[in-house]
Design a protein around this motif. Structure first.
Motif, PDB file in Angstrom:
ATOM      1  N   LYS B   3      38.849  42.433  28.711  1.00 55.46           N
ATOM      2  CA  LYS B   3      39.199  41.426  29.708  1.00 55.46           C
ATOM      3  C   LYS B   3      38.441  40.144  29.388  1.00 55.46           C
ATOM      4  CE  LYS B   3      40.113  44.464  33.609  1.00 55.46           C
ATOM      5  NZ  LYS B   3      39.669  44.884  34.952  1.00 55.46           N
ATOM      6  N   LYS B   4      38.986  39.053  29.865  1.00 56.03           N
ATOM      7  CA  LYS B   4      38.341  37.781  29.621  1.00 56.03           C
ATOM      8  C   LYS B   4      37.530  37.343  30.841  1.00 56.03           C
ATOM      9  CE  LYS B   4      39.105  33.285  27.617  1.00 56.03           C
ATOM     10  NZ  LYS B   4      40.059  32.434  26.891  1.00 56.03           N
ATOM     11  N   ALA B   5      36.340  36.892  30.583  1.00 65.07           N
ATOM     12  CA  ALA B   5      35.524  36.291  31.638  1.00 65.07           C
ATOM     13  C   ALA B   5      35.196  34.872  31.177  1.00 65.07           C
ATOM     14  CB  ALA B   5      34.248  37.096  31.845  1.00 65.07           C
ATOM     15  N   ILE B   6      35.277  33.918  32.082  1.00 66.23           N
ATOM     16  CA  ILE B   6      34.963  32.532  31.720  1.00 66.23           C
ATOM     17  C   ILE B   6      33.798  32.044  32.564  1.00 66.23           C
ATOM     18  CG2 ILE B   6      35.854  30.196  31.408  1.00 66.23           C
ATOM     19  CD1 ILE B   6      38.643  31.253  31.368  1.00 66.23           C
ATOM     20  N   PHE B   7      32.776  31.552  31.876  1.00 68.08           N
ATOM     21  CA  PHE B   7      31.610  31.005  32.556  1.00 68.08           C
ATOM     22  C   PHE B   7      31.663  29.484  32.451  1.00 68.08           C
ATOM     23  CE2 PHE B   7      27.027  29.731  32.339  1.00 68.08           C
ATOM     24  CZ  PHE B   7      26.692  30.078  33.630  1.00 68.08           C
ATOM     25  N   TYR B   8      31.786  28.831  33.598  1.00 73.32           N
ATOM     26  CA  TYR B   8      31.811  27.365  33.643  1.00 73.32           C
ATOM     27  C   TYR B   8      30.429  26.858  34.035  1.00 73.32           C
ATOM     28  CZ  TYR B   8      36.919  27.794  33.728  1.00 73.32           C
ATOM     29  OH  TYR B   8      38.239  28.085  33.426  1.00 73.32           O
ATOM     30  N   HIS B   9      29.932  25.889  33.294  1.00 71.07           N
ATOM     31  CA  HIS B   9      28.615  25.361  33.613  1.00 71.07           C
ATOM     32  C   HIS B   9      28.560  23.883  33.224  1.00 71.07           C
ATOM     33  CE1 HIS B   9      26.611  25.100  29.553  1.00 71.07           C
ATOM     34  NE2 HIS B   9      27.736  25.707  29.249  1.00 71.07           N
ATOM     35  N   ALA B  10      27.378  23.279  33.445  1.00 75.42           N
ATOM     36  CA  ALA B  10      27.229  21.871  33.092  1.00 75.42           C
ATOM     37  C   ALA B  10      25.865  21.605  32.471  1.00 75.42           C
ATOM     38  CB  ALA B  10      27.430  20.994  34.330  1.00 75.42           C
ATOM     39  N   GLY B  11      25.273  22.633  31.902  1.00 74.94           N
ATOM     40  CA  GLY B  11      24.001  22.462  31.212  1.00 74.94           C
ATOM     41  C   GLY B  11      22.786  22.348  32.112  1.00 74.94           C
ATOM     42  N   CYS B  12      22.984  22.486  33.417  1.00 76.27           N
ATOM     43  CA  CYS B  12      21.866  22.358  34.350  1.00 76.27           C
ATOM     44  C   CYS B  12      20.939  23.571  34.228  1.00 76.27           C
ATOM     45  CB  CYS B  12      22.396  22.248  35.779  1.00 76.27           C
ATOM     46  SG  CYS B  12      23.500  23.610  36.241  1.00 76.27           S
ATOM     47  N   PRO B  13      19.672  23.429  34.668  1.00 76.94           N
ATOM     48  CA  PRO B  13      18.730  24.548  34.566  1.00 76.94           C
ATOM     49  C   PRO B  13      19.245  25.813  35.265  1.00 76.94           C
ATOM     50  CG  PRO B  13      17.563  22.526  35.117  1.00 76.94           C
ATOM     51  CD  PRO B  13      19.028  22.200  35.178  1.00 76.94           C
ATOM     52  N   VAL B  14      19.851  25.637  36.434  1.00 84.27           N
ATOM     53  CA  VAL B  14      20.406  26.791  37.157  1.00 84.27           C
ATOM     54  C   VAL B  14      21.496  27.463  36.314  1.00 84.27           C
ATOM     55  CG1 VAL B  14      21.734  27.480  39.206  1.00 84.27           C
ATOM     56  CG2 VAL B  14      19.886  25.827  39.423  1.00 84.27           C
ATOM     57  N   CYS B  15      22.277  26.619  35.624  1.00 80.08           N
ATOM     58  CA  CYS B  15      23.352  27.134  34.761  1.00 80.08           C
ATOM     59  C   CYS B  15      22.786  27.928  33.595  1.00 80.08           C
ATOM     60  CB  CYS B  15      24.174  25.977  34.183  1.00 80.08           C
ATOM     61  SG  CYS B  15      25.015  24.948  35.397  1.00 80.08           S
ATOM     62  N   VAL B  16      21.723  27.395  32.994  1.00 80.66           N
ATOM     63  CA  VAL B  16      21.134  28.037  31.816  1.00 80.66           C
ATOM     64  C   VAL B  16      20.594  29.419  32.184  1.00 80.66           C
ATOM     65  CG1 VAL B  16      19.258  27.888  30.127  1.00 80.66           C
ATOM     66  CG2 VAL B  16      20.629  25.866  30.647  1.00 80.66           C
ATOM     67  N   THR B  17      19.889  29.492  33.320  1.00 79.37           N
ATOM     68  CA  THR B  17      19.368  30.793  33.764  1.00 79.37           C
ATOM     69  C   THR B  17      20.497  31.777  34.012  1.00 79.37           C
ATOM     70  OG1 THR B  17      17.496  29.684  34.811  1.00 79.37           O
ATOM     71  CG2 THR B  17      17.947  31.930  35.510  1.00 79.37           C
ATOM     72  N   SER B  55      31.959  24.642  42.249  1.00 83.84           N
ATOM     73  CA  SER B  55      30.661  24.196  41.760  1.00 83.84           C
ATOM     74  C   SER B  55      30.301  25.019  40.531  1.00 83.84           C
ATOM     75  CB  SER B  55      29.589  24.366  42.846  1.00 83.84           C
ATOM     76  OG  SER B  55      29.439  25.739  43.189  1.00 83.84           O
ATOM     77  N   VAL B  56      29.304  24.505  39.805  1.00 85.30           N
ATOM     78  CA  VAL B  56      28.798  25.253  38.653  1.00 85.30           C
ATOM     79  C   VAL B  56      27.348  25.629  38.905  1.00 85.30           C
ATOM     80  CG1 VAL B  56      30.351  24.263  36.943  1.00 85.30           C
ATOM     81  CG2 VAL B  56      28.204  23.070  37.479  1.00 85.30           C
ATOM     82  N   PRO B  57      26.862  26.715  38.326  1.00 83.29           N
ATOM     83  CA  PRO B  57      27.594  27.632  37.462  1.00 83.29           C
ATOM     84  C   PRO B  57      28.558  28.532  38.237  1.00 83.29           C
ATOM     85  CG  PRO B  57      25.362  28.441  37.814  1.00 83.29           C
ATOM     86  CD  PRO B  57      25.435  27.092  38.463  1.00 83.29           C
ATOM     87  N   ALA B  58      29.663  28.871  37.577  1.00 81.85           N
ATOM     88  CA  ALA B  58      30.639  29.787  38.168  1.00 81.85           C
ATOM     89  C   ALA B  58      31.180  30.697  37.076  1.00 81.85           C
ATOM     90  CB  ALA B  58      31.778  29.001  38.809  1.00 81.85           C
ATOM     91  N   LEU B  59      31.440  31.922  37.475  1.00 82.58           N
ATOM     92  CA  LEU B  59      31.983  32.899  36.536  1.00 82.58           C
ATOM     93  C   LEU B  59      33.312  33.400  37.079  1.00 82.58           C
ATOM     94  CD1 LEU B  59      31.307  34.664  33.972  1.00 82.58           C
ATOM     95  CD2 LEU B  59      30.382  36.355  35.577  1.00 82.58           C
ATOM     96  N   VAL B  60      34.339  33.314  36.251  1.00 85.28           N
ATOM     97  CA  VAL B  60      35.655  33.793  36.665  1.00 85.28           C
ATOM     98  C   VAL B  60      35.942  35.101  35.925  1.00 85.28           C
ATOM     99  CG1 VAL B  60      38.117  33.295  36.781  1.00 85.28           C
ATOM    100  CG2 VAL B  60      36.461  31.444  37.091  1.00 85.28           C
ATOM    101  N   VAL B  61      36.106  36.165  36.703  1.00 83.90           N
ATOM    102  CA  VAL B  61      36.392  37.495  36.150  1.00 83.90           C
ATOM    103  C   VAL B  61      37.569  38.063  36.925  1.00 83.90           C
ATOM    104  CG1 VAL B  61      35.470  39.790  35.624  1.00 83.90           C
ATOM    105  CG2 VAL B  61      33.908  37.858  35.817  1.00 83.90           C
ATOM    106  N   ASP B  62      38.579  38.524  36.216  1.00 83.79           N
ATOM    107  CA  ASP B  62      39.716  39.156  36.894  1.00 83.79           C
ATOM    108  C   ASP B  62      40.347  38.236  37.932  1.00 83.79           C
ATOM    109  OD1 ASP B  62      40.105  41.560  35.704  1.00 83.79           O
ATOM    110  OD2 ASP B  62      38.944  42.729  37.144  1.00 83.79           O
ATOM    111  N   GLY B  63      40.357  36.957  37.678  1.00 82.13           N
ATOM    112  CA  GLY B  63      40.952  36.024  38.633  1.00 82.13           C
ATOM    113  C   GLY B  63      40.078  35.736  39.842  1.00 82.13           C
ATOM    114  N   ASN B  69      24.540  30.817  42.566  1.00 80.96           N
ATOM    115  CA  ASN B  69      23.589  29.792  42.995  1.00 80.96           C
ATOM    116  C   ASN B  69      24.312  28.439  42.990  1.00 80.96           C
ATOM    117  OD1 ASN B  69      21.647  31.755  43.376  1.00 80.96           O
ATOM    118  ND2 ASN B  69      20.722  31.462  41.363  1.00 80.96           N
ATOM    119  N   TYR B  70      23.575  27.365  42.804  1.00 84.57           N
ATOM    120  CA  TYR B  70      24.237  26.067  42.885  1.00 84.57           C
ATOM    121  C   TYR B  70      23.571  25.072  41.946  1.00 84.57           C
ATOM    122  CZ  TYR B  70      26.135  21.743  44.674  1.00 84.57           C
ATOM    123  OH  TYR B  70      26.755  20.536  44.770  1.00 84.57           O
ATOM    124  N   GLY B  71      24.346  24.515  41.054  1.00 90.93           N
ATOM    125  CA  GLY B  71      23.815  23.503  40.147  1.00 90.93           C
ATOM    126  C   GLY B  71      24.391  22.137  40.449  1.00 90.93           C
ATOM    127  N   ALA B  72      25.717  22.052  40.476  1.00 95.49           N
ATOM    128  CA  ALA B  72      26.395  20.783  40.736  1.00 95.49           C
ATOM    129  C   ALA B  72      27.803  21.086  41.225  1.00 95.49           C
ATOM    130  CB  ALA B  72      26.458  19.943  39.457  1.00 95.49           C
TER     131      ALA B  72
END
Lengths: 84, 84
Positions: B3-17, B55-63, B69-72
């Motif tokens: 299955k495909k999982a997509i992680f959307y982020h913006a390079g923020c510290p919260v995203c990196v963790t 908002s990011v970071p966000a992970l999309v799994v199975d739709g 948490n919250y970065g931007a």
């Protein structure tokens, strides 16, 4: 040795989705996942709070707290404990 | 088939963790994880929005969208796109 991941929830629909999709997607070869229902297992509330959990559902991995979407705040859960 | 999982982020510290701990904990035998930096790959913003990412970071799994948490906010990222 497997690492421990703890999923804190309160039975809410948002919690159930997070458990069934995201928590279920964790690698079982590397993680032992414990599921804690804070509405039923109220003795775990202080531990969750100390770990940095502010709301459920939340997943604690490697000492990092990940709040996943939003179901209920920990203070709401604590109030339910106090009034019941 | 994975299955495909997509992680959307913006390079923020919260995203990196989130990427280094939570996304890295997903089962590689069941999921192909794509990492999308929405600050750099701005053409993916509409797709993320359509998937329900607020908002990011966000992970999309199975739709399902899991905001971790919250970065931007996505609207902040869109404004950056418009002004640069």
């Amino acid at each position: 040795m497997k690492k421990k991941a703890i999923f804190y929830h309160a039975g809410c629909p948002v919690c159930v989705t997070a458990e069934q999709v995201l928590v279920a997607a964790l690698d079982p070869n590397r993680f032992d996942v414990e599921i804690v229902h804070l509405g039923e297992d109220r003795g775990r509330l202080p531990e969750a709070e100390q770990a940095g959990v502010n709301s459920v559902p939340a997943l604690v991995v490697d000492g990092q707290v990940f709040h996943i979407n939003y179901g209920a705040s920990l203070s709401e859960l604590k109030q339910q404990t106090a009034s019941s």
